[in-house]
Design an enzyme around this catalytic site. Structure first.
Site, PDB file in Angstrom:
ATOM      1  N   CYS A  10      -6.602   2.181  -5.338  1.00  0.00           N
ATOM      2  CA  CYS A  10      -7.812   2.609  -6.433  1.00  0.00           C
ATOM      3  C   CYS A  10      -8.542   4.027  -5.887  1.00  0.00           C
ATOM      4  O   CYS A  10      -8.437   4.423  -4.974  1.00  0.00           O
ATOM      5  CB  CYS A  10      -8.840   1.473  -6.500  1.00  0.00           C
ATOM      6  SG  CYS A  10      -7.920  -0.096  -6.921  1.00  0.00           S
ATOM      7  N   GLY A  36      -4.165   5.783  -8.575  1.00  0.00           N
ATOM      8  CA  GLY A  36      -3.800   4.686  -9.285  1.00  0.00           C
ATOM      9  C   GLY A  36      -3.604   4.801 -10.497  1.00  0.00           C
ATOM     10  O   GLY A  36      -4.256   5.700 -11.362  1.00  0.00           O
ATOM     11  N   ASN A 111     -12.652   0.316  -4.700  1.00  0.00           N
ATOM     12  CA  ASN A 111     -11.621   0.596  -4.083  1.00  0.00           C
ATOM     13  C   ASN A 111     -11.409  -0.008  -2.615  1.00  0.00           C
ATOM     14  O   ASN A 111     -12.314   0.128  -1.847  1.00  0.00           O
ATOM     15  CB  ASN A 111     -11.497   2.293  -3.873  1.00  0.00           C
ATOM     16  CG  ASN A 111     -10.391   2.667  -2.952  1.00  0.00           C
ATOM     17  OD1 ASN A 111     -10.729   3.978  -2.374  1.00  0.00           O
ATOM     18  ND2 ASN A 111      -9.300   2.135  -2.897  1.00  0.00           N
ATOM     19  N   GLY A 112     -10.367  -0.564  -2.447  1.00  0.00           N
ATOM     20  CA  GLY A 112     -10.249  -1.232  -1.245  1.00  0.00           C
ATOM     21  C   GLY A 112      -9.596  -2.625  -1.310  1.00  0.00           C
ATOM     22  O   GLY A 112      -8.952  -3.155  -2.292  1.00  0.00           O
ATOM     23  N   TYR A 252      -0.497  10.441   3.424  1.00  0.00           N
ATOM     24  CA  TYR A 252       0.125  10.293   2.181  1.00  0.00           C
ATOM     25  C   TYR A 252      -0.665  10.125   0.886  1.00  0.00           C
ATOM     26  O   TYR A 252      -0.576  10.918   0.046  1.00  0.00           O
ATOM     27  CB  TYR A 252       1.038   8.796   2.069  1.00  0.00           C
ATOM     28  CG  TYR A 252       1.659   8.782   0.684  1.00  0.00           C
ATOM     29  CD1 TYR A 252       2.689   9.430   0.151  1.00  0.00           C
ATOM     30  CD2 TYR A 252       1.088   7.584  -0.167  1.00  0.00           C
ATOM     31  CE1 TYR A 252       3.095   9.127  -1.133  1.00  0.00           C
ATOM     32  CE2 TYR A 252       1.470   7.140  -1.571  1.00  0.00           C
ATOM     33  CZ  TYR A 252       2.689   8.212  -2.071  1.00  0.00           C
ATOM     34  OH  TYR A 252       2.819   7.780  -3.113  1.00  0.00           O
ATOM     35  N   CYS A 392      -0.292  -3.308   5.041  1.00  0.00           N
ATOM     36  CA  CYS A 392      -1.694  -2.782   5.025  1.00  0.00           C
ATOM     37  C   CYS A 392      -2.480  -3.906   4.332  1.00  0.00           C
ATOM     38  O   CYS A 392      -1.998  -4.217   3.382  1.00  0.00           O
ATOM     39  CB  CYS A 392      -1.855  -1.504   4.485  1.00  0.00           C
ATOM     40  SG  CYS A 392      -3.634  -1.100   4.345  1.00  0.00           S
ATOM     41  N   CYS A 443      -7.820   3.337  11.684  1.00  0.00           N
ATOM     42  CA  CYS A 443      -6.945   2.400  11.631  1.00  0.00           C
ATOM     43  C   CYS A 443      -5.576   2.709  11.323  1.00  0.00           C
ATOM     44  O   CYS A 443      -5.145   3.636  10.630  1.00  0.00           O
ATOM     45  CB  CYS A 443      -7.330   1.767  10.079  1.00  0.00           C
ATOM     46  SG  CYS A 443      -6.419   0.301   9.798  1.00  0.00           S
TER      47      CYS A 443
END
Ligand code: AMP
Length: 475
Positions: A10, A36, A111-112, A252, A392, A443
């Site tokens: 998102c 998105g 977002n997440g 990406y 992920c 991460c």
């Protein structure tokens, strides 16, 4: 694509204190469309009430009619673009979510991805909460509505102290806009200034479009509160942890013109390409990118190796990202819809093809075949990230482990599957060093399988696939 994990890619955008707030938010969402493409929405505030317009579809389609903005009055607005995985692709899940609760109205854009969402939801339902959507984000609203604290800020902090995972959140009430980035700082979020207005965006490219000045990134664990007097308050209400921004944003996801985690994405990707050339050089005639995501890395590879750069594949820019296609059948077809080879460039050449990642391997396989069918003598695939072997859980849409080709195949098996003459992935060390952020961990769960925020043990039915896969969990 038919993933069954309910997580999301998102983008969020918000404007506080500008007479054109909803128009600017529309433009901001336009610049964040790559984050998105399934649905989008804007909620505005006129100072006394909130107004919403949200639909399935692209920003240009949902907000293409000026009439819409008459329904979005006021000097503040938040917006959201969303791509969610299967099961949640319905109108009621379009964000921002807007609700009335005992203290007034509130809207939230997220977002997440929360990793303890199912546990919290089950708990809230046991106490009588009724959910209207299947989104994680609604859990946050329920938690803040039942909080026993008084102020909105305290309620939000109280709610967020219970959730785990990745979040960049924008809240809008009648009078305030509040932005929060999770303590790990998984996803990017930045702050801008446009005259007297404050602007918050997932990526800086959205600030550029509306000519807002980039002020700074919102820090991991920071909460920013914009209030009526025009002031901005910065708080750090959460327990501090070592930040772990998502390295895949560099590989990406983010737009190359964005500045995220202290660095320009284009330059970072170019450096990945240079390092890839150092690690996996090959005798060849031309270097070509898989456009668009492979372009900066291919330029870096060409510069470092001295092999000339060509656009051997041309992309149709009216087709969305391959992954965004909802059904497997369409996605397979999608590579051809999206890319076409330039035969005159490829014929008789030894070609290095650069892409950012291999997920299932289907795209690479089709591209190698396409380049070879166009007359290439040799096709050498080079990938500007390490093998994606783990899913992920923090907001990037990856399939479950079984579908990730590198989770169960060796390098030479993958090379054979994609029918390339050779295959080389950037090393993990090469990736981290090339992105080169001092004092910052990342991460790298998708490459290394080490998850910085541990998730609860399985709470879903196995067929839902959320936690039913193998993973290494570092509690
Ligand atoms: P695959 O065919 O599954 O191997 O897909 C690989 C392609 O998908 C690469 O060209 C990547 O640029 C792209 N890609 C990788 N990760 C994602 C993602 N999370 N969302 C959309 N596209 C992706």
């Amino acid at each position: 694509m038919n993933f069954t994990r309910p997580h999301e890619e998102c983008g969020v955008f918000g404007v506080y204190n500008h007479p054109e707030a909803s128009n600017l938010t529309y433009l901001g969402l336009y610049a964040l469309q790559h984050r998105g493409q399934e649905s989008c929405g804007i909620v505005s505030s006129d100072g006394t009430s909130l107004h919403a317009h949200k639909r399935m579809g692209l920003v240009a389609d949902v907000f293409g009619n000026q009439e819409v903005f008459k329904k979005l009055p006021g000097k503040s607005a938040i917006g959201h673009v969303r791509y969610s995985t299967a099961g949640a692709s319905v109108e009621k899940n379009v964000q921002p979510i807007m609700v009335d609760y005992s203290r007034g109205s509130i809207a939230v854009a997220h977002n997440g991805n929360l990793v303890n969402a199912q546990l919290l939801k089950a708990e809230l339902e046991a106490y009588g909460s009724i959910f209207q959507t299947t989104m994680d984000t609604e859990i946050i609203i329920h938690l803040l509505a039942i909080s026993h604290t008084n102020s909105l800020v305290d309620r939000i902090v109280d709610a967020l102290n219970r959730i785990k995972g990745a979040y960049c959140l924008l809240f809008l009430t009648e009078t305030r806009m509040i932005a929060v980035r999770d303590p790990n700082g998984f996803r990017p979020l930045c702050l801008g200034r446009l005259g007297d207005a404050w602007v918050v965006a997932s990526e800086s490219c959205a600030l550029d479009l509306i000519e807002a000045e980039f002020v700074r990134e919102i820090e991991p664990g920071e909460m920013i509160v914009c209030t009526k007097d025009g002031n901005l308050k910065s708080l750090f209400p959460f327990k501090k942890v070592e930040p772990t921004p998502c390295i895949f944003e560099f590989v990406y996801f983010a737009r190359p013109d964005s500045y995220i985690f202290g660095k320009n994405v284009y330059l970072a990707r170019k450096e990945l390409g240079r390092q890839l050339a150092r690690e996996h050089g090959v005798d060849a005639d031309i270097v070509i990118p898989v456009p668009d995501s492979g372009v900066p890395a291919a330029m870096g590879y060409a510069e470092e190796s001295g092999i000339s750069f060509e656009m051997g594949l041309i992309r149709n820019h009216y087709v969305g990202r391959t992954f965004i296609e909802p059904a497997q059948a369409i996605r397979h077809f999608g590579v051809k819809i999206k890319l076409n080879p330039v035969r005159e460039i490829l014929k008789g050449k030894r070609v290095v093809v650069i892409d950012d990642s291999i997920v299932r391997g289907t795209t690479s396989r089709k591209i190698v075949k396409m380049v070879r069918n166009a007359g290439a003598k040799e096709v050498h695939m080079r990938i500007s990230s390490p093998p994606t072997s783990y899913p992920c859980y923090y907001g990037i849409d990856t399939p479950n482990r079984k579908e990730l080709i590198s989770s169960s195949h060796t390098l030479s098996e993958i090379c054979r599957y994609i029918t390339a003459d050779s295959l080389g992935y950037l090393s993990e060390e090469g990736l981290v060093n090339s992105v080169g952020l001092e004092n910052t961990g990342f991460c790298k769960a998708c490459f290394a399988g080490t998850y910085p925020v541990a998730f609860p043990k399985p709470v879903l039915k196995p067929q839902m696939g959320l936690f039913g896969e193998e993973y290494s969990e570092n509690e």
